[in-house]
Design an enzyme around this catalytic site. Structure first.
Site, short mmCIF file in Angstrom:
data_model
loop_
_atom_site.label_atom_id
_atom_site.label_comp_id
_atom_site.label_asym_id
_atom_site.label_seq_id
_atom_site.Cartn_x
_atom_site.Cartn_y
_atom_site.Cartn_z
N TRP A 104 -2.28 2.40 7.69
CA TRP A 104 -1.44 1.79 8.72
C TRP A 104 -1.96 0.42 9.15
O TRP A 104 -1.18 -0.52 9.32
CB TRP A 104 -1.28 2.72 9.92
CG TRP A 104 -0.45 3.92 9.56
CD1 TRP A 104 -0.86 5.22 9.52
CD2 TRP A 104 0.93 3.93 9.16
NE1 TRP A 104 0.18 6.03 9.11
CE2 TRP A 104 1.27 5.27 8.88
CE3 TRP A 104 1.89 2.95 8.99
CZ2 TRP A 104 2.55 5.64 8.46
CZ3 TRP A 104 3.16 3.32 8.56
CH2 TRP A 104 3.49 4.65 8.30
N ASP A 178 -2.67 0.05 17.56
CA ASP A 178 -1.54 0.90 17.16
C ASP A 178 -1.99 2.33 17.45
O ASP A 178 -2.82 2.88 16.74
CB ASP A 178 -1.25 0.70 15.66
CG ASP A 178 -0.19 1.67 15.13
OD1 ASP A 178 0.27 2.55 15.89
OD2 ASP A 178 0.16 1.55 13.93
N LYS A 202 5.34 11.18 17.10
CA LYS A 202 4.18 12.05 16.92
C LYS A 202 3.93 12.86 18.20
O LYS A 202 4.06 14.07 18.18
CB LYS A 202 2.95 11.25 16.52
CG LYS A 202 2.92 10.85 15.04
CD LYS A 202 3.80 9.69 14.68
CE LYS A 202 3.86 9.40 13.20
NZ LYS A 202 3.59 8.02 12.85
#
Ligand SMILES: *Cc1c(COP(=O)(O)O)cnc(C)c1O
Length: 380
Positions: A104, A178, A202
């Site tokens: 990511w 993030d 999530k």
């Protein structure tokens, strides 16, 4: 016959109580005669929902008053572009530092390169993203507009258990994190953060909704090419209503926040209670993996994620079976499915297995998985 346990990395399992409440309120929200989906975003009812959601999120994460909370859209990947569009113009050099610790943060660095000059301050690519680089070794730029890291790498299963103190490392740049895949699983040290962003799917709610928590002094530097509705200052001034916000997703996120606030663990409540539970859940699974001779997790124990646990089954030669098509992997997933343990297949870039243990995964789900690991190992 309860619900199966869903170990998906995202969109992920939701608290059942939230789904029940949403179902009960689907046709008529609080006597309004309307579903939240049908309400004007400018009306009093939705105004109340939005205000409460922000208030509860601030409470859960102890967000200081000089930070703004934005309910945006586009997912974390859109904000891989929107963050640089908002922040890179803070300094004339237009340099952004990236700490690359998995898929990511690597993606974030790639996308940001379209809007300025990216500099990799540290990377663990050489070791396959199984550890975190010591902040003392980071090569930070003198004039960076910001420093980016992914505080929980969902695919590689590494997590920052403490955030770096950039000032102590000689950088005056704000830290951008993030936090998509571990937001609300633990407190955030806002003294070390300038901006945090994360997709909702999530730990928060429906995909698409994207949380941004930004320090006020970082607003107002958007590049002219930044879409107006994604200019964080515009969004802050409009209280997340620069355009029609994702109203239903915000409503569901608000229910998740209420659920999180109501969680208790001994003396603890809210995020502290969830954190305590998450530590126990993750420890239980890592212990089961480490004590077995069939399973292996390759991440440095000091930076293992509490949310995402990648692991491999070993072959007869003791080597990790990365190929999902290996008969032992296929048999493992089939047996898991039969027990109602779903979505354990690893990310395609890593292979093997992955169990995501978000806030809504109960201890009973982890116990069921640990039981299955043991039973499968016995007959393997
Ligand atoms: C899931 C995830 C993303 C991607 O989010 P999208 O909503 O698909 O854009 C980005 N970063 C992290 C850390 C994630 O876990």
């Amino acid at each position: 016959m309860g619900r199966p346990y869903n170990f998906s990395a995202g969109p992920a399992t939701m608290p059942e109580a939230v789904l029940q409440q949403a179902a009960a309120e689907m046709l008529d929200w609080h006597g309004s005669g309307m579903s939240v989906m049908e309400m004007s975003h400018r009306g009093a009812a939705f105004g109340e929902i939005l205000e409460r959601a922000e208030h509860d999120l601030r409470t859960l994460l102890a967000i200081p008053p000089h930070f703004r909370v934005l309910f945006s859209q586009g997912g974390a990947l859109a904000h891989n572009a929107i963050v640089p569009l908002n922040l890179v113009g803070r300094r004339p050099a237009r340099v952004m530092d990236f700490v690359v610790t998995g898929a990511w943060s690597q993606k974030s660095a790639q996308e940001a390169g379209r809007y300025g000059q990216t500099h990799v301050a540290a990377s663990t690519a050489d070791c396959g993203f199984t550890t975190l680089p010591d902040p003392a070794s980071w090569r930070l730029s003198a004039d960076a507009s910001y420093v980016h890291l992914c505080s929980n790498e969902t695919i590689h299963g590494v997590e920052f258990h403490t955030l770096p103190d950039l000032a102590a490392l000689g950088s005056d740049a704000p830290l951008v994190i993030d936090f998509s895949s571990h937001v609300l699983s633990r407190p955030v040290d806002w003294t070390r953060v300038g901006l945090a962003f994360g997709g909702a799917q999530k730990n928060v709610g429906p995909a698409g909704l994207t949380l941004v928590v930004v320090r006020e002094d970082l607003l107002g530097h958007a590049l002219p090419i930044c879409p107006s509705v994604f200019d964080y200052r515009t969004l802050a001034q409009a209280h997340s209503m620069a355009n029609t916000p994702p109203t239903y997703a915000i409503y569901i996120a608000g229910l998740v926040f209420q659920w999180a606030l109501a969680q208790r663990e001994g003396e603890l409540s809210g995020v502290a209670a969830l954190q305590a539970r998450n530590i126990v859940k993750a420890q239980r699974l890592y212990d089961a993996i480490d004590r077995s001779s069939l399973y292996v997790n390759e991440v440095d124990p000091a930076c293992r994620s509490r949310m995402n646990v990648p692991f491999f089954l070993r072959g007869d030669d003791g080597q990790p079976l990365r190929d999902p098509a290996h008969p032992r992997n296929v048999a493992f997933l089939r047996g898991a499915q039969e027990r109602g343990l779903l979505q354990l297949k690893g990310h395609k870039s890593v292979g093997g297995m992955r169990a995501s243990l978000y806030n809504a995964m109960p201890m009973a789900g982890v116990e069921a998985l640990v039981d299955y690991l043991r039973d499968f190992e016995r007959q393997a």
